[in-house]
Design a protein around this motif. Structure first.
Motif, short mmCIF file in Angstrom:
data_model
loop_
_atom_site.label_atom_id
_atom_site.label_comp_id
_atom_site.label_asym_id
_atom_site.label_seq_id
_atom_site.Cartn_x
_atom_site.Cartn_y
_atom_site.Cartn_z
N THR A 1 0.83 -1.20 0.00
CA THR A 1 0.00 0.00 0.00
C THR A 1 0.87 1.25 0.00
O THR A 1 0.60 2.22 -0.72
CB THR A 1 -0.91 0.03 1.24
OG1 THR A 1 -1.48 -1.25 1.43
CG2 THR A 1 -1.99 1.08 1.09
N VAL B 1 2.43 1.76 -3.45
CA VAL B 1 1.43 2.15 -4.46
C VAL B 1 0.89 3.56 -4.17
O VAL B 1 0.80 4.41 -5.07
CB VAL B 1 0.28 1.12 -4.48
CG1 VAL B 1 -0.88 1.65 -5.26
CG2 VAL B 1 0.78 -0.20 -5.05
N THR C 1 3.37 6.36 -4.90
CA THR C 1 3.57 6.53 -6.34
C THR C 1 2.36 7.20 -6.97
O THR C 1 2.48 8.14 -7.73
CB THR C 1 3.80 5.16 -7.00
OG1 THR C 1 4.67 4.40 -6.19
CG2 THR C 1 4.39 5.33 -8.39
N THR D 1 9.34 5.93 -1.26
CA THR D 1 8.73 4.61 -1.38
C THR D 1 9.65 3.56 -0.77
O THR D 1 10.84 3.78 -0.64
CB THR D 1 8.50 4.26 -2.86
OG1 THR D 1 9.79 4.11 -3.47
CG2 THR D 1 7.71 5.31 -3.57
#
Lengths: 253, 289, 283
Positions: free
Chosen positions: A24, A27, A30, A41
């Motif tokens: 999570t 994603v 990003t 990240t």
């Protein structure tokens, strides 16, 4: 629910949670296009870790060395202090105000003092961290030594054992679990103390690395350095826990 | 002296089987094995009867009681109370455990009224009854005391009051006096006998004390170890009102010896079915063993 | 604070079991207070004497009288720093209580959640969280927000852990009683689980409060702007020993006051429910 299923779940659920959070994170950052310096990240952090590993490991060695030294000091002093306090009422009463005072002071605030008094090198950091980690061992061991099962102590006295013999063959084994409880907390405090001192002296060690990378807005490196520090802290904790298991088994069967 | 036995034959079926247990089994899963705690338990309890369940420790007596209370489910078989199958805690069941379980921050009076308080029912409804119960067990003047100021026996007396607060039809007691010292235990037995004189409720009383069972009960069910079944159903020949003096009678000692023999042998007489009639007729006992 | 067991030890070793219930205002009862106080004053006096008679010690120490003088003289200057530290600590702690109690309640209530998070929480306990201070500076700058949130970060977890532990350690007999009385779950929670959890909750609050103060101080070290921790750092660097110790004394005072507030809350709660909570009276 059968117990085998429960055991499986107790491993699977946390693992799944960790994976879910990591995915999570990757994603979401990003997709939401969050700036690198705010929240990197997981992949970026991993990359930074890979790149900086040699230098971080070097810093880790310094921090680890100092934490270990502080912890050792704390263990020795804490155990000795606990032995003294639990055995002599006079000493207890004399030292009581000092212990209370040191417990009441937020000891982290003493860090600048140590650095000013002892310099910006390892000695100051080690001594400060030792002070921080000395108390958990002292308190928990002293209480346990003092509160040894009354019946066991009475048995020793009826057998004509000296105070010294009673101490080593009855009080200490009884106090071992409490001692190790304090020791585990101390190991964490030792690392914490060294890191706080490194924040202030800002010369070397992982604490310095974190601060330094942060001041250059290399947040991914900050996370990477923090990860290395966490591993270090866990390693020390694990070592203490391992020692606990060995010695408890040996001493008490 | 009126004994329940003579009335039993004439009582209507519903009153007779106020508690009715049929083929009850209880199987626990322990790790990867299953343990049969109760096996084929059958008995009836008539309204107003005081039945003691007697057996060695760990033989599943408590499990049986929990099933009657609706706190545990039978793996197979049925438990009926007043004609309807037990599916959950029955509203008119009072319960006492070995542990008085008094809430330490509440006074004696508040603890007695806890069953009403926990359901949000108004205090005023039950306050008078609570005071009456407290007086009856001899704790007058202790209403504002806290549990830590009471002895073990006193705490159990509070538990008795709490169990009786809502005037339940059935009273279930799981070794309530086992944790007390012998002298206090005798006192509590007296208290219970006194209460029984006023309340005469249907009761199931689990114990591992033969003496206690014979002293308090109208009927004694003897249970074996796991897997537990009822191996004997003995009627106690003493009438009501009863007091501690029955202990001195030779009949008491004989009955205790008989029960002791059954427990020691493990199986004693074969399992009895309801309707087989009493083992000992009133007035005719002793000399048979 | 873990010092208190020594008080209990003192009382029990004076030989009277009932003295653990009440301090008797006799010589035996006063001894645990009078004697340490005496030694404390002796320590203070000794300190003053050492600094006066050993000028070399002035490089590291300041005498109690000097510290007092600085406190009085510089108090107006120190006030904004006192306020900063106190506010950061209090707000961080207050928020941590909300977050911690909620999380602890959730962990106690939802077994699966607990299972899913348990190893992570253990790890979270062990790792040196103090190292994240610079991260909070990156995120929230060098102002009061970053210190406050860092204090929150450090202190919410002990509170959550204690709340969860307290709520899940209700005596099974009490729960069985509630089940037998057909009590609805929420009533069981409110009337039985919560009161039993109160001692653990307050232990967690005390721990959390300590961590909040530590977080604020370390945050002040790292942000280097204001606050009593900053003053300690600044004064120590400038070799102004008296000011350093004065700021330290003020820090202790702030810590003690907030701790005292928590203890007061505990006493009030116990009074309201009717002490004692100790399970000594449980059976």
């Amino acid at each position: 629910m059968t117990s085998r299923f429960e055991r499986l779940l107790s491993i699977a659920l946390p693992a799944a949670t960790a994976i879910a959070v990591t995915v999570t994170w990757q994603v979401a950052v990003t997709l939401a296009d969050i700036r690198e310096i705010l929240l990197p990240t997981p992949l970026a952090i991993a990359g930074s870790l890979g790149r900086n590993l040699p230098s971080f490991l070097q810093q880790a060695l310094i921090t680890g060395r100092e934490a270990l030294a502080a912890f050792t000091l704390a263990v020795v002093a804490g155990f000795a202090g606990a032995a003294l306090i639990s055995s002599s009422r006079i000493l207890r009463e004399i030292l009581y105000p000092a212990i209370v005072a040191l417990q009441l002071i937020p000891k982290v605030a003493l860090a600048p003092l140590f650095i000013v008094f002892l310099g910006i090198d390892a000695e100051a950091r080690i001594t400060f961290a030792a002070l921080l980690s000395f108390f958990p061992i002292l308190i928990s061991t002293a209480i346990a030594l003092h509160n040894t099962d009354f019946a066991a102590v009475r048995l020793c006295r009826s057998l004509g054992a000296s105070g010294w013999q009673t101490f080593w063959s009855v009080r200490v084994p009884f106090a071992l679990p409490a001692f190790f409880t304090g020791a585990r907390i101390s190991s964490t405090m030792a690392v914490t103390g060294v890191v706080i001192a490194e924040f202030i002296t800002s010369r070397e060690g992982l604490g310095f690395a974190i601060l330094d990378e942060g001041s250059h807005s290399r947040t991914d490196a900050v996370f990477a350095a923090i990860t290395v520090l966490c591993v270090l802290g866990l390693a020390l904790y694990g070592a203490v826990k391992g020692l606990e298991m060995i010695s408890v088994r040996w001493y008490r069967g | 002296m009126d004994t329940i036995a003579t009335n039993l034959a004439e009582a209507p079926d519903i009153d007779r089987g106020f508690i009715r247990v049929r083929n009850a089994r209880k199987i626990y899963a322990a790790g990867d094995k299953s343990v049969e705690a109760l096996s084929e338990v059958n008995f009836d309890v008539a309204r107003g009867e005081f039945v003691a369940i007697l057996g060695p420790s760990g033989c599943g007596k408590s499990t049986l009681l929990m099933m009657c209370a609706g706190l545990e489910e039978a793996t197979s078989g049925t438990v009926e109370v007043a004609g309807s199958t037990v599916t959950g805690p029955h509203p008119s069941i009072g319960i006492m455990f070995q542990d008085p379980t008094l809430l330490p921050w509440k006074t004696v009076l508040q603890n007695v009224m806890f069953p009403a308080h926990i359901l949000g029912q108004p205090d005023s409804e039950y306050r008078d009854r609570a005071h009456k119960l407290i007086d009856m067990v001899g704790l007058h003047g202790f209403e504002t005391k806290r549990p830590h100021e009471l002895s073990g026996g006193m705490r159990q007396r509070v538990a008795i009051c709490r169990a009786l607060l809502k005037d339940p039809d059935i009273l279930l007691m799981d070794e309530p006096f086992s944790a007390l010292d012998a002298i206090t235990r005798d006192e509590m037995n007296e208290v219970l006998l006194d209460i029984w004189h006023s309340y005469a409720k249907t009761a199931l009383f689990v114990t591992h004390s033969i003496r206690e069972a014979v002293l308090l009960a109208d009927r004694v069910l003897v249970m074996t170890r796991r897997p537990a079944t009822v191996v004997a159903d003995i009627r106690v020949p003493f009438g009501r009102p009863r007091d501690m003096s029955v202990i001195e009678t030779p009949e008491f000692a004989k009955l205790c010896a008989q029960l002791r023999g059954m427990i020691e042998h493990g199986t004693g007489k074969s399992a009895r079915r309801p309707g087989d009639g009493p083992v000992l007729q009133p007035g005719r006992h002793g000399g048979e063993e | 604070m873990t010092v208190l067991p020594f008080i209990e030890q003192q009382i029990t070793t004076s030989g009277d079991a009932s003295a653990t219930r009440r301090l008797r205002w006799s010589m035996a009862g006063l001894r645990p207070i009078v004697l340490p106080l005496l030694f404390f004053l002796l320590w203070l006096g000794g300190w003053e004497w050492v600094v006066d008679h050993f000028p070399a010690s002035r490089s590291v120490l300041a005498s109690p009288s000097e510290i007092a003088a600085v406190l009085v003289k510089s108090f107006p200057l120190l006030v904004p720093h006192i306020v900063s530290t106190a506010c950061d600590t209090l707000l961080g702690f207050a928020l941590a209580v909300v977050v911690g109690v909620a999380l602890g309640g959730a962990l106690a209530q939802f077994h699966r959640l607990n299972q899913a998070l348990f190893p992570h929480l253990v790890l979270f306990q062990i790792v040196p969280k103090i190292a994240l201070a610079p991260l909070f500076v990156i995120w929230l700058g060098v102002g009061t927000e970053s210190r406050l949130v860092f204090a929150l970060f450090l202190s919410f977890f002990p509170i959550a852990a204690a709340t969860a532990a307290g709520l899940s350690s209700t005596r099974p007999e009490a729960l069985r009683l509630c089940a037998a009385l057909n009590a609805p779950r929420w009533r069981t929670f409110l009337c039985v689980r919560v009161p039993f959890a109160i001692p653990a909750l307050f232990a967690g609050l005390k721990m959390g409060m300590t961590m909040a103060l530590i977080g604020t101080i370390v945050g002040e070290f790292v942000t280097g702007q204001e606050g009593l921790g900053y003053v300690v750092m600044f004064a120590a660097a400038g070799a102004d020993n008296a000011l350093t110790f004065a700021a330290l004394a003020l820090l202790c005072a702030v810590g003690l006051l907030i701790y005292g507030a928590v203890v007061l809350a505990e006493v009030v709660t116990q009074r309201w429910y009717g002490a004692p909570f100790v399970t000594e009276g449980f059976n």
